[in-house]
Design a protein around this motif. Structure first.
Motif, PDB file in Angstrom:
ATOM      1  N   ALA A 174     -11.580  -2.007   2.259  1.00  0.00           N
ATOM      2  CA  ALA A 174     -10.823  -1.599   3.218  1.00  0.00           C
ATOM      3  C   ALA A 174     -11.432  -0.538   4.128  1.00  0.00           C
ATOM      4  CB  ALA A 174      -9.486  -0.759   2.644  1.00  0.00           C
TER       5      ALA A 174
ATOM      6  N   ALA B 212      -4.485  -0.218   6.169  1.00  0.00           N
ATOM      7  CA  ALA B 212      -5.874   0.711   6.271  1.00  0.00           C
ATOM      8  C   ALA B 212      -6.414   1.085   7.719  1.00  0.00           C
ATOM      9  CB  ALA B 212      -6.737   0.083   5.259  1.00  0.00           C
TER      10      ALA B 212
ATOM     11  N   PRO C  71       0.899  -1.262  -0.047  1.00  0.00           N
ATOM     12  CA  PRO C  71       0.080  -0.097  -0.138  1.00  0.00           C
ATOM     13  C   PRO C  71       0.789   1.375   0.140  1.00  0.00           C
ATOM     14  CG  PRO C  71      -0.905  -1.590   1.312  1.00  0.00           C
ATOM     15  CD  PRO C  71       0.400  -2.117   1.026  1.00  0.00           C
TER      16      PRO C  71
ATOM     17  N   ASN D 266      -9.960   1.808  -1.491  1.00  0.00           N
ATOM     18  CA  ASN D 266     -10.464   0.575  -1.738  1.00  0.00           C
ATOM     19  C   ASN D 266     -11.685   0.426  -0.489  1.00  0.00           C
ATOM     20  OD1 ASN D 266     -11.032  -2.597  -0.537  1.00  0.00           O
ATOM     21  ND2 ASN D 266     -10.111  -2.829  -2.440  1.00  0.00           N
TER      22      ASN D 266
ATOM     23  N   ASN E  69      -5.215   3.610   1.275  1.00  0.00           N
ATOM     24  CA  ASN E  69      -5.937   2.445   0.816  1.00  0.00           C
ATOM     25  C   ASN E  69      -7.196   2.946   0.186  1.00  0.00           C
ATOM     26  OD1 ASN E  69      -4.185   1.626   3.108  1.00  0.00           O
ATOM     27  ND2 ASN E  69      -4.695  -0.265   2.471  1.00  0.00           N
TER      28      ASN E  69
ATOM     29  N   ASP F 192      -6.201  -1.385  -2.201  1.00  0.00           N
ATOM     30  CA  ASP F 192      -5.743  -2.484  -1.346  1.00  0.00           C
ATOM     31  C   ASP F 192      -6.341  -2.589   0.096  1.00  0.00           C
ATOM     32  OD1 ASP F 192      -2.714  -3.969  -0.639  1.00  0.00           O
ATOM     33  OD2 ASP F 192      -3.823  -3.194   1.168  1.00  0.00           O
TER      34      ASP F 192
END
Length: 394
Positions: free
Chosen positions: A251, A217, A121, A248, A246, A212
């Motif tokens: 996450a 995270a 990350p 995502n 992160n 990620d």
């Protein structure tokens, strides 16, 4: 406006944040050794604060990532938490995304202070920050009304980048103009450079993180939650901070779970209430509920069931199992190490959670001897105390 916090609550918060640093350092020696039997052979009943050695990983599956580190040092998780802490301190406990991005890039990027392992990350975030900046430069150059030679464009970009990397908005014009005037006296070129800087600034994105869903995270959350616990904006700022490193959705969902868990503990609620609140935010609540069942602490067993790697869907049930069953800070940290795998990443939720409950010292709190073994403990604790003392509501 500064939020009033009782002296007892301040002591709890300081202990909680210190608990993350200590748990991280305690776990470093056997971090990413996945074989629980090998961990027992090396560390026995007291596997904490071992000096990182490649020999520990012989005869068991794992990845030795911390060559050159000493007992008491923090992992890259702790280093990243320190970056966010510094940013919060610089803004009176308020999250400033651009400042956080700048500090992250300066610390982990080329010429930065960090010496050690760089996780995926972090590497992806650094790449994304460079890409975002380059796209912003291209957009700014295409929007420049003044006709510039290719050489002038290159020089102006070189002039303005040091300022767009550390200043924003109205802060840019004067220093950029002065920097350009050292090379170009023409007012139109100076103004073109100011426009270039302001346009770059406008096009820099807050969502710079890698796609990620691993533990980085959530590992940086304790100082952020310490600044915003009890605030209606907690989950909003949690998402904003997480997407810096992160970007995502899964996450972010797990981060909200962890933030709500810490939020309740930092406010003084029982562990069971905090776990329930965290579970309500989780993308896979059934695994968290299952991990809380039973009456015996069996972290290696939880690792067998849910996984030991850095992925949040594996780590969070293991964290919930340990938090549900451990009766002291020491027991929880040792169980986390004995589980194996990404113990340092999990430590950043386990340590603050148990320290929030049990404080420092005594039979159940952070052992004073452990606190003393943390590298740079005086400086770290001073920053923790300052963050808690200056806590502000979002």
């Amino acid at each position: 406006m500064t939020c009033t916090v009782s002296s007892d609550r301040k002591a709890t918060m300081i202990a909680a944040l210190a608990g993350g640093w200590v748990a991280d350092a305690a776990s470093l020696g056997l971090h990413w050794l996945y074989d629980s039997q090998r961990i027992h052979e090396v560390g026995g009943a007291s596997p904490e604060f071992l000096p990182p050695k490649a020999d520990y990983f012989k005869g068991g599956f794992g990845y030795f990532a911390h060559e050159g580190k000493q007992a008491g040092d923090i992992s890259h998780y702790g280093a990243a938490t320190g970056v966010l802490t510094d940013s919060l301190l610089a803004h009176n406990g308020t999250l400033d995304i651009r400042d956080y991005q700048r500090r992250f890039r300066a610390f982990f990027g080329p010429g930065g202070r960090w010496q050690g392992y760089i996780d995926n990350p972090t590497r992806g975030t650094l790449d994304n920050l460079n890409t975002i900046e380059q796209k912003a430069i291209e957009q700014a150059l295409s929007a420049t009304a003044v006709k510039l030679t290719e050489k002038q464009k290159r020089v102006l970009v070189q002039k303005v980048l040091p300022y767009t990397r550390r200043l924003s908005g109205e802060q840019l014009a004067d220093p950029v103009r002065k920097a350009i005037s050292l090379t170009y006296q023409e007012p139109e070129i100076q103004e073109a450079g100011v426009h270039l800087a302001e346009t770059i600034d406008h096009h820099l994105l807050p969502e710079s993180g890698a796609d990620d869903m691993q533990l980085p995270a959530i590992s940086k959350l304790p100082p952020l939650v310490a600044s915003y616990y009890g605030s209606n904006n907690l989950l909003k700022v949690t998402e904003a901070a997480v997407r810096v490193t992160n970007h995502n959705d899964e996450a972010v969902a797990w981060a909200k779970c962890a933030a709500r868990l810490l939020d309740h503990l930092f406010r003084g609620n029982p562990m069971s209430v905090a776990l329930d609140a965290g579970t309500a935010e989780a993308p896979a609540p059934e695994n968290l509920n299952k991990a809380r069942t039973g009456s015996v602490l069996d972290a290696p067993g939880a690792g067998d069931v849910y996984g030991r790697t850095c992925y949040l869907h594996e780590a969070m049930p293991v964290i919930f199992h340990i938090l549900s069953h451990a009766s002291s800070y020491t027991e929880a940290v040792r169980a986390n190490i004995q589980c194996g795998g990404d113990s340092c990443g999990r430590a950043w939720i386990i340590g603050p959670a148990l320290a929030a409950l049990y404080g420092v010292g005594g039979e159940r709190g952070i052992p004073l001897s452990w606190l003393a073994r943390l590298t740079d403990a005086p400086a770290i604790i001073a920053d923790v105390e300052s963050l808690v003392e200056n806590r502000r509501r979002a």
